[in-house]
Design a protein around this motif. Sequence first.
Motif, PDB file in Angstrom:
ATOM      1  N   LEU A   1       0.836  -1.202   0.000  1.00  0.00           N
ATOM      2  CA  LEU A   1       0.000   0.000   0.000  1.00  0.00           C
ATOM      3  C   LEU A   1       0.868   1.248   0.000  1.00  0.00           C
ATOM      4  N   ASP A   2       0.629   2.101  -0.988  1.00  0.00           N
ATOM      5  CA  ASP A   2       1.365   3.364  -1.117  1.00  0.00           C
ATOM      6  C   ASP A   2       0.337   4.506  -0.990  1.00  0.00           C
TER       7      ASP A   2
ATOM      8  N   HIS B   1     -12.504  -2.293  -0.340  1.00  0.00           N
ATOM      9  CA  HIS B   1     -13.162  -2.786  -1.546  1.00  0.00           C
ATOM     10  C   HIS B   1     -12.311  -2.616  -2.796  1.00  0.00           C
ATOM     11  N   GLY B   2     -11.481  -1.539  -2.808  1.00  0.00           N
ATOM     12  CA  GLY B   2     -10.729  -1.292  -4.026  1.00  0.00           C
ATOM     13  C   GLY B   2      -9.365  -1.954  -4.061  1.00  0.00           C
ATOM     14  N   LEU B   3      -8.662  -1.949  -2.925  1.00  0.00           N
ATOM     15  CA  LEU B   3      -7.255  -2.357  -2.921  1.00  0.00           C
ATOM     16  C   LEU B   3      -7.000  -3.728  -2.302  1.00  0.00           C
TER      17      LEU B   3
ATOM     18  N   GLY C   1      -0.486  -1.253  -4.746  1.00  0.00           N
ATOM     19  CA  GLY C   1      -1.732  -0.581  -4.401  1.00  0.00           C
ATOM     20  C   GLY C   1      -1.465   0.880  -4.070  1.00  0.00           C
ATOM     21  N   ARG C   2      -2.223   1.755  -4.677  1.00  0.00           N
ATOM     22  CA  ARG C   2      -1.969   3.192  -4.481  1.00  0.00           C
ATOM     23  C   ARG C   2      -3.265   3.873  -4.011  1.00  0.00           C
TER      24      ARG C   2
ATOM     25  N   ASP D   1      -8.226   5.489  -5.680  1.00  0.00           N
ATOM     26  CA  ASP D   1      -7.450   4.239  -5.585  1.00  0.00           C
ATOM     27  C   ASP D   1      -7.329   3.648  -6.977  1.00  0.00           C
ATOM     28  N   ASN D   2      -6.351   2.782  -7.131  1.00  0.00           N
ATOM     29  CA  ASN D   2      -6.130   2.120  -8.418  1.00  0.00           C
ATOM     30  C   ASN D   2      -6.576   0.657  -8.347  1.00  0.00           C
TER      31      ASN D   2
END
Length: 586
Positions: free
Chosen positions: A455-456, A485-487, A494-495, A513-514
Amino acid sequence: MLVLAMIERLGIIVTVAFLLTRLPFFRRLFDSQSKIDNKQRILLVIVFGCFGIIGTYTGIIVNPIEDSMDRWTRVLNDDEAIANSRVLGVVVAGLLGGWRIGVGAGLIAGIHRMTLGGFTGIACGVATIIAGILAVIISKKQKKNRIISPQAAFIVGASAEAVQMLIILGVARPFERSVALVEEIGLPMILANGIGTALFVLIIKSVIQEEERMGAVQSQKALRIANLTLTHMRKGLTPVSAAEVCAILYKEIPSLAVAITDRKKILSHIGSGLDHHGAGEEIRTEATRYVIESGQGVTVGKDSIQCMDPDCMLQAAVIAPLKRKDQTIGTLKVYFSSERAISPIMLELINGLTTLLSHQLEIADGEKHRELARESEIRMLQAQVSPHFLFNALNTIVSLIRTNPDHARKLLISLSAFFRQNLAGTTRKVSTLSEEIDHVKSYLSIEEARFYDRLDVLYEIEDAALSASVPPLTLQPLVENAVKHGLKAKSEEGRLIVRAFRDRDRIRIEVEDNGEGIEKTRIESLLESAVTSEKGTGIGLYNLNERLIKIIGEQSKLTIQSAEKKGTIVSFSVPYPNEEFAKGVM
């Protein structure tokens, strides 16, 4: 000569018409909302019947054979008749009161005329009854008009008298004497009764229109006062709101002073007598206590005011109750120089204003309850966020207790700090974006234990945005949803980006988020209702959106931009500068 004598008698008509307009039950004839009962109807029949009799007695005795006239009516000889205004009262009765009153008045005036004798007695009596019927027929064709026009009244009065002339020619005998009589009195009586009927209606119409004009002025004043006082009365009955309302009423109502009390003391007094009728004093007068206890308004004189100052100008007052849900909570007191200065219209205006102010107090009470319910709902929505995060945090700590107790202990400390801040957020009404970011950092320190180096987190925050006021606990749920939910499914890189920047007159806040993204069909449902989620409670975004709309407004609602496998941006905005928002929720 006869025409002038008949017109001279119209002075009596003017007097009677004016007196009738003073009678309350008579005015109900012109009010489409009022109904006349049988007792009042009988009284009106008698009044108009007597009016017809007066028209007979004030007539002029005419003898067509001797070509003579007598100024005042008496019992007639066989060769005498009367030039009179009897038909006028009957016609007006039919025009204004309908067939019962018109025919009833015609019977009274007609039968009376028959008793006086003369060779036209029967003809004139029958013609009087027919005049009432004729007026009723014409009035029914004028239903759209509450009061018939003076022009139409002239035509009806003249026509009724013309019909009487025809009946005299057809019924009265000998015929030669009838012809001579009609030639002598026909035109004068037709003109006089036509003018009289028009004049009668014109007087009534003028009085009614003047009252309506005065009523419209009072209504306009009441509406203006309602508009001016509404803002203040919404705050409830307090010394401050009472002072503002008294100042408005003192300016709008021609009086010496205006005061408002609660059940125990004077809240405000504006105008004369301020030096010894000051705000904050206990209620001393029995009249005010009576109004508070009974809920009934009173008008009092100098003795009941109970002022100890001999030079006090306040010699009379109207004291009216202020109510909330049928309970008297105070009074409105309007002072005058004497009881004669309190007109019926003024009394009606004051009573109307107290009713209006009472309704405003009820509205204020209702708004207060709605505000409490709204605040309670917002607190409930805020409290629901905490369990949403707690499930994930505890699971993470439990998994670290065996493998890394020191780290687990640090996470418990972070969790404690997080919940302390979280609980503080449920009791506050406003927070700054800077505080919200600190809250997010506490949250992410716990989440990093689950993601390790996957996680960034980036913060792109403009300095001007840090001081922006926002509702508490608004940023953390967005970050939590992005992580959860996103990462969560991202195995690497993960950003998460938290942005805050000025966009014209607003501060826009974004969480990007990506991650996995959201299906288009699901985006709208996330904000419209609390949806079921296999990964959590499913209440985060929906409740957050509800809070933003309820606290700030529709412009601050959440917006979601997302594409599958390409990430998601969830954002909202607040006014900038937003000192008014901050003050409004404090």
